[in-house]
Enzyme design. Structure first.
Site, PDB file in Angstrom:
ATOM      1  N   ALA A   7       0.806  -1.210   0.000  1.00 27.65           N
ATOM      2  CA  ALA A   7       0.000   0.000   0.000  1.00 27.65           C
ATOM      3  C   ALA A   7       0.846   1.270   0.000  1.00 27.65           C
ATOM      4  CB  ALA A   7      -0.907   0.006   1.228  1.00 27.65           C
ATOM      5  N   CYS A   8       0.324   2.272  -0.711  1.00 22.04           N
ATOM      6  CA  CYS A   8       0.932   3.604  -0.697  1.00 22.04           C
ATOM      7  C   CYS A   8      -0.188   4.628  -0.726  1.00 22.04           C
ATOM      8  CB  CYS A   8       1.904   3.799  -1.857  1.00 22.04           C
ATOM      9  SG  CYS A   8       1.150   3.949  -3.485  1.00 22.04           S
ATOM     10  N   GLY A   9       0.165   5.883  -0.777  1.00 21.13           N
ATOM     11  CA  GLY A   9      -0.828   6.951  -0.735  1.00 21.13           C
ATOM     12  C   GLY A   9      -1.931   6.829  -1.759  1.00 21.13           C
ATOM     13  N   ILE A  40      -3.287   3.260   0.997  1.00 20.28           N
ATOM     14  CA  ILE A  40      -3.170   3.019   2.437  1.00 20.28           C
ATOM     15  C   ILE A  40      -4.539   3.069   3.111  1.00 20.28           C
ATOM     16  CG2 ILE A  40      -2.346   4.074   4.592  1.00 20.28           C
ATOM     17  CD1 ILE A  40       0.367   4.401   3.333  1.00 20.28           C
ATOM     18  N   THR A  56       4.441   1.894   2.012  1.00 24.52           N
ATOM     19  CA  THR A  56       5.520   2.815   1.663  1.00 24.52           C
ATOM     20  C   THR A  56       5.340   4.144   2.383  1.00 24.52           C
ATOM     21  OG1 THR A  56       4.352   3.654  -0.277  1.00 24.52           O
ATOM     22  CG2 THR A  56       5.838   1.767  -0.603  1.00 24.52           C
TER      23      THR A  56
END
Length: 93
Positions: A7-9, A40, A56
Site C-alpha cells: 500500500a501507498c498513498g 493506504i 511505503t
C-alpha cells in the site's frame, strides 16, 4: 502461496516500486507470492485477506493483526537489503 498487500498513498506509484522489488526477491528465492497493490486508506478493509502488509508510508492500526512492514527503505535504498531480507524471511515460513 503467500498473499502480500502493498500500500501507498494512491495505490499506484511507490507501491509499484515496492511490489516489483518484493516480487523479484521472492522469485529469486523461489517463494510463491501473490502481490496486490492498494491505497493506504484501503488497508483496514482488505487486510484480513493477506498474510503480510507492506506500506511505503507511515501506517499503524492496532486492530489489524497481520504483520505490517514499512518499505520506505525500498524507495530510498537505505536499508533496502535488510528490509527485503525481513520480508522474504517472513514469507518463506
Amino acid at each position: 502461496m503467500k498473499k502480500v498487500l502493498v500500500a501507498c498513498g494512491n495505490g499506484i506509484a511507490t507501491s509499484t516500486i515496492a511490489a516489483v522489488k518484493i516480487k523479484e526477491a521472492c522469485e529469486e528465492k523461489k517463494i510463491p507470492v501473490a502481490i496486490t497493490q492498494c491505497k493506504i486508506l484501503e488497508v483496514p478493509s482488505k487486510a484480513e485477506d493477506y498474510d503480510l502488509i507492506v506500506t511505503t508510508g507511515k501506517f499503524q492500526d492496532p486492530s489489524i493483526k497481520i504483520p505490517i512492514f514499512s518499505a520506505i527503505s525500498l524507495l530510498t535504498g537505505i536499508g533496502a537489503k535488510e528490509s527485503i531480507e525481513k520480508i522474504t524471511d517472513f514469507l518463506s515460513k
